[in-house]
Design a protein around this motif. Structure first.
Motif, PDB file in Angstrom:
ATOM      1  N   GLY A 147       0.885  -1.425   0.166  1.00 56.10           N
ATOM      2  CA  GLY A 147       0.171   0.236   0.475  1.00 56.10           C
ATOM      3  C   GLY A 147       1.110   1.408   0.028  1.00 56.10           C
ATOM      4  O   GLY A 147       0.572   2.671  -0.059  1.00 56.10           O
ATOM      5  N   SER A 148       2.114   1.039   0.379  1.00 59.13           N
ATOM      6  CA  SER A 148       3.351   2.081   0.786  1.00 59.13           C
ATOM      7  C   SER A 148       4.482   2.496   0.486  1.00 59.13           C
ATOM      8  O   SER A 148       4.823   0.994   0.717  1.00 59.13           O
ATOM      9  CB  SER A 148       2.624   2.811   1.725  1.00 59.13           C
ATOM     10  OG  SER A 148       4.006   3.975   1.976  1.00 59.13           O
ATOM     11  N   SER A 181       5.993   3.345   2.485  1.00 58.52           N
ATOM     12  CA  SER A 181       6.386   2.623   3.748  1.00 58.52           C
ATOM     13  C   SER A 181       6.047   1.059   4.245  1.00 58.52           C
ATOM     14  O   SER A 181       6.927   0.774   5.223  1.00 58.52           O
ATOM     15  CB  SER A 181       5.802   3.386   5.111  1.00 58.52           C
ATOM     16  OG  SER A 181       4.741   3.205   4.721  1.00 58.52           O
ATOM     17  N   ASP A 182       5.798  -0.140   3.455  1.00 57.79           N
ATOM     18  CA  ASP A 182       5.678  -0.675   3.717  1.00 57.79           C
ATOM     19  C   ASP A 182       7.330  -1.533   3.001  1.00 57.79           C
ATOM     20  O   ASP A 182       6.771  -2.805   3.379  1.00 57.79           O
ATOM     21  CB  ASP A 182       4.317  -0.779   3.093  1.00 57.79           C
ATOM     22  CG  ASP A 182       3.239  -0.946   3.318  1.00 57.79           C
ATOM     23  OD1 ASP A 182       2.926  -1.056   5.165  1.00 57.79           O
ATOM     24  OD2 ASP A 182       1.809  -0.520   2.752  1.00 57.79           O
ATOM     25  N   HIS A 219      -6.303   2.942  -1.574  1.00 58.28           N
ATOM     26  CA  HIS A 219      -6.761   4.110  -0.632  1.00 58.28           C
ATOM     27  C   HIS A 219      -6.499   5.470  -1.639  1.00 58.28           C
ATOM     28  O   HIS A 219      -7.503   5.607  -2.262  1.00 58.28           O
ATOM     29  CB  HIS A 219      -7.287   4.310   0.540  1.00 58.28           C
ATOM     30  CG  HIS A 219      -7.352   3.610   1.894  1.00 58.28           C
ATOM     31  ND1 HIS A 219      -6.619   2.821   2.158  1.00 58.28           N
ATOM     32  CD2 HIS A 219      -8.623   2.923   1.952  1.00 58.28           C
ATOM     33  CE1 HIS A 219      -7.122   2.215   3.238  1.00 58.28           C
ATOM     34  NE2 HIS A 219      -8.632   2.386   2.666  1.00 58.28           N
ATOM     35  N   ARG A 220      -5.591   5.031  -1.921  1.00 60.03           N
ATOM     36  CA  ARG A 220      -4.758   7.015  -2.829  1.00 60.03           C
ATOM     37  C   ARG A 220      -4.724   6.465  -4.275  1.00 60.03           C
ATOM     38  O   ARG A 220      -4.192   7.257  -4.425  1.00 60.03           O
ATOM     39  CB  ARG A 220      -3.281   6.276  -2.046  1.00 60.03           C
ATOM     40  CG  ARG A 220      -3.280   7.373  -0.503  1.00 60.03           C
ATOM     41  CD  ARG A 220      -2.063   7.249  -0.007  1.00 60.03           C
ATOM     42  NE  ARG A 220      -1.825   8.133   1.429  1.00 60.03           N
ATOM     43  CZ  ARG A 220      -1.259   7.247   2.449  1.00 60.03           C
ATOM     44  NH1 ARG A 220       0.046   6.845   1.683  1.00 60.03           N
ATOM     45  NH2 ARG A 220      -1.140   7.772   3.484  1.00 60.03           N
ATOM     46  N   GLY A 242       0.816  -6.828   0.715  1.00 60.55           N
ATOM     47  CA  GLY A 242       0.319  -5.784   2.317  1.00 60.55           C
ATOM     48  C   GLY A 242       0.107  -4.812   2.513  1.00 60.55           C
ATOM     49  O   GLY A 242       0.456  -3.716   1.613  1.00 60.55           O
ATOM     50  N   ALA A 243      -0.160  -4.419   3.809  1.00 60.58           N
ATOM     51  CA  ALA A 243      -0.326  -3.631   3.990  1.00 60.58           C
ATOM     52  C   ALA A 243      -0.827  -3.036   5.914  1.00 60.58           C
ATOM     53  O   ALA A 243      -0.747  -4.138   5.926  1.00 60.58           O
ATOM     54  CB  ALA A 243      -2.253  -3.932   3.363  1.00 60.58           C
ATOM     55  N   GLY A 244      -1.269  -2.135   5.993  1.00 63.96           N
ATOM     56  CA  GLY A 244      -0.919  -1.489   7.216  1.00 63.96           C
ATOM     57  C   GLY A 244      -2.445  -0.811   7.247  1.00 63.96           C
ATOM     58  O   GLY A 244      -2.559   0.244   6.935  1.00 63.96           O
ATOM     59  N   VAL A 303       0.893  -5.185   8.034  1.00 63.88           N
ATOM     60  CA  VAL A 303       2.512  -4.335   7.975  1.00 63.88           C
ATOM     61  C   VAL A 303       2.469  -3.747   9.844  1.00 63.88           C
ATOM     62  O   VAL A 303       1.213  -3.478   9.603  1.00 63.88           O
ATOM     63  CB  VAL A 303       2.585  -3.531   7.352  1.00 63.88           C
ATOM     64  CG1 VAL A 303       3.631  -2.519   7.543  1.00 63.88           C
ATOM     65  CG2 VAL A 303       2.602  -4.431   6.032  1.00 63.88           C
TER      66      VAL A 303
END
Ligand code: RP5
Length: 174
Positions: free
Chosen positions: A21-22, A24-25, A51-52, A75-77, A99
Motif C-alpha cells: 500500500g505504501s 513505508s511498507d 485508498h490513494r 502487504g498493507a497496514g 504490516v
C-alpha cells in the motif's frame, strides 16, 4: 546486488505480484522480495494503494491473471483493504501480509485482512517480517505445484533451515 536484482525483475516474466500500500511498507515487504529472489521465483514489486490509488489497484488486480501472474502477495497496514479488494477482482490466490502499524502494532492490519466474508478468500499471514517471509514461501509452494524447479528450491530452502538449527544453545549466538 541491487543492480542484479533490478535486472532480473525487468528481464524475467513475473509469476508473483508483490504489491504493497505504501513505500513505508517496503521495509517489511522487502523480506518477501528477498525470499522470492532466494527461491528463484520471478516477481514484480509495485506500490498500489486501495485508498490513494484505487484505479491503479483495479487495473492491476483485474489484469493480473491475463498477464500470467499466478499468485499475488499484498502487504498493507492500518485499514488494510488492499488484499481483500485485490482478491475481489481476481481469481488468483491472494496472500495478505499485515504490516505492523505504529498505533496498534499491526493488530488493526491483521483484523482488516483476515476477517473476509465467505466467498472472497485472502490467505492471511502473520504480522510483519515473519508473515512477509512466509508469504513468499507459500507463494513459491503454490507456483511450485506446476514448476518442479521452484518446488525443489522450496525443499532445499527447508533443508538448509533444518540443518542450521543447532542442537545445543550457545552463549555466543545472536
Ligand atoms: C496503508 O497505510 C499502507 O499499507 C501503510 O501500511 C499505511 C501507512 O501508509 P503511509 O502513510 O506510511 O504512506 O495504506
Amino acid at each position: 546486488m541491487a543492480r542484479k536484482t533490478i535486472k532480473r525483475r525487468r528481464t524475467t516474466k513475473p509469476l508473483v505480484g508483490l504489491i504493497m500500500g505504501s513505500q513505508s511498507d517496503w521495509s517489511t515487504m522487502r523480506h518477501a522480495a528477498e525470499t522470492l529472489e532466494a527461491l528463484g521465483v520471478p516477481f514484480e514489486a509495485r506500490i498500489i494503494s486501495a485508498h490513494r490509488t484505487p484505479k491503479r489497484m483495479m487495473d492491476y488486480a483485474s489484469g493480473a491473471k491475463g498477464r500470467g501472474l499466478k499468485v499475488i502477495i499484498a502487504g498493507a497496514g492500518g485499514a488494510a483493504h488492499l488484499p481483500g479488494m485485490t482478491a475481489a477482482m481476481t481469481p488468483l490466490p491472494v496472500l495478505g501480509v499485515p504490516v505492523e502499524s505504529a498505533a496498534l502494532k499491526g493488530q488493526d492490519s491483521l483484523l482488516s485482512i483476515v476477517q473476509m466474508p465467505a466467498g472472497i478468500p485472502v490467505g492471511t499471514l502473520a504480522i510483519g517480517r515473519a508473515g512477509s517471509i512466509n508469504s513468499a514461501l507459500l507463494a513459491a509452494s503454490i507456483v511450485g505445484l506446476g514448476d518442479a524447479k521452484i518446488m525443489a528450491a522450496v525443499e532445499a530452502w527447508r533443508t538448509r533451515q533444518t540443518q542450521a538449527v543447532a542442537k545445543i544453545p550457545s552463549d555466543d549466538a545472536p
